[in-house]
Write an enzyme that holds these catalytic residues in place. Structure first.
Site, PDB file in Angstrom:
ATOM      1  N   GLU A  43       0.253   4.943  -0.688  1.00  0.00           N
ATOM      2  CA  GLU A  43       0.465   4.223  -1.947  1.00  0.00           C
ATOM      3  C   GLU A  43       0.240   2.723  -1.759  1.00  0.00           C
ATOM      4  OE1 GLU A  43       4.037   3.805  -5.282  1.00  0.00           O
ATOM      5  OE2 GLU A  43       4.546   4.133  -3.173  1.00  0.00           O
ATOM      6  N   LYS A 116       1.855   6.297 -12.575  1.00  0.00           N
ATOM      7  CA  LYS A 116       3.099   6.837 -12.016  1.00  0.00           C
ATOM      8  C   LYS A 116       4.164   7.013 -13.098  1.00  0.00           C
ATOM      9  CE  LYS A 116       6.240   5.618  -8.190  1.00  0.00           C
ATOM     10  NZ  LYS A 116       6.382   4.637  -7.071  1.00  0.00           N
ATOM     11  N   CYS A 154       4.517   8.684  -5.016  1.00  0.00           N
ATOM     12  CA  CYS A 154       5.778   8.287  -4.400  1.00  0.00           C
ATOM     13  C   CYS A 154       7.011   8.843  -5.113  1.00  0.00           C
ATOM     14  CB  CYS A 154       5.839   6.771  -4.260  1.00  0.00           C
ATOM     15  SG  CYS A 154       7.052   6.223  -3.031  1.00  0.00           S
TER      16      CYS A 154
END
Length: 283
Positions: A43, A116, A154
């Site tokens: 990431e 995200k 993540c």
């Protein structure tokens, strides 16, 4: 038989974006040389993990997908090598900012952008200061040999809903680029084993291979613990790296076998969506 070879990269990063991109590019080439068709960097590999602090000056680092240096570099590399590279980057879209991922195909084109969905907020991981919650919804992408690839970023990896949603959208492999390490509020807390268990759980409960790529190194007192890995559909580790290793791991996945195993377990056959309404209600 449908087989694909996947790779995860693990390395440390500095404040020098050009150097970071060059180092990632070296490992991408190494992975491609080992036969990898889908290559996952960690990431936000463009630089240090800046979300440890709240600094309004750092918003200047965000760029639109079409001009971001990390994305452009991976596009060039993907086309040269004929590989897929899920590329995490700090995205600016007008006045808005996202922790985003560009799925880059073997022709060098951006197949689309995932933003995200789950944004953490805590000591050392103050992402809500920088990023809006993603507005793209979960995304899957066509991969090698008519396969389907699912990617979370993540904090998404901790949520069983992310993995299950991607599976219901047809994903055959789950990829999670991440940046995780020490917890500044509690130096006795080591989440490395929890991090792995969460994703191994996704592999088992969805009968799907999982690929996870983390960073390593110490950045301003925050230590990132690596331990990147690839697991098969039964949660068995196929390849892994240690806490301080720089390198590439690869695994070849027999997706026809995975599909048979998934059908035999019956997890999707026995779902009861009529009972799951509580899952989409606020607490």
């Amino acid at each position: 038989m449908t087989e694909i070879t996947v790779a995860a990269l693990q390395l440390a990063f500095s404040a020098d974006m050009d150097a970071n991109i060059a180092h990632v590019a070296d490992l991408v080439r190494e992975a491609a040389g080992k036969g990898a068709q889908v290559i996952l960097p960690p990431e936000l590999f463009e630089g240090e993990y800046f979300c440890r602090v709240e600094d309004e000056g750092l918003f200047a680092q965000a760029k639109p997908v079409g001009v971001h240096k990390a994305v452009l570099a991976m596009q060039h590399l993907a086309k040269e090598l004929g590989v897929y590279i899920p590329t995490s980057f700090f995205e600016a879209d007008g006045p808005h900012h996202y922790n985003s991922l560009a799925m880059i195909g073997p022709d060098g084109g951006v197949m689309g952008v995932y933003r995200k969905s789950h944004i953490p907020d805590g000591p050392g991981y103050e992402e809500k200061f920088y990023f809006r919650p993603g507005n793209t919804g979960f995304k899957v992408w066509p991969g090698p040999d008519a396969t389907t690839l699912g990617v979370g970023v993540c904090w998404d990896q901790w949520y069983p809903e992310t993995a299950r949603a991607l599976m219901l959208m047809g994903s055959e492999v789950l990829f999670y680029p991440t940046a995780i390490g020490s917890e500044p509020h509690d130096t006795s807390l080591d989440t490395a084993r929890l991090w792995r268990r969460a994703m191994v759980g996704h592999a088992v409960s969805n009968v799907v291979p999982v690929v996870a790529a983390n960073r390593i190194g110490v950045e301003h007192g925050q230590t990132f613990y690596g331990t990147s890995f690839i697991t098969d559909e039964r949660g068995d580790i196929l390849a892994e790296l240690g806490r301080e290793e720089t390198g590439v791991i690869t695994a070849t996945l027999d997706l026809d076998r995975v599909k048979r195993h998934r059908a035999a377990f019956g997890f999707f056959r026995d779902r009861r969506p009529d009972l799951y309404g509580r899952l989409v209600q606020d607490i």
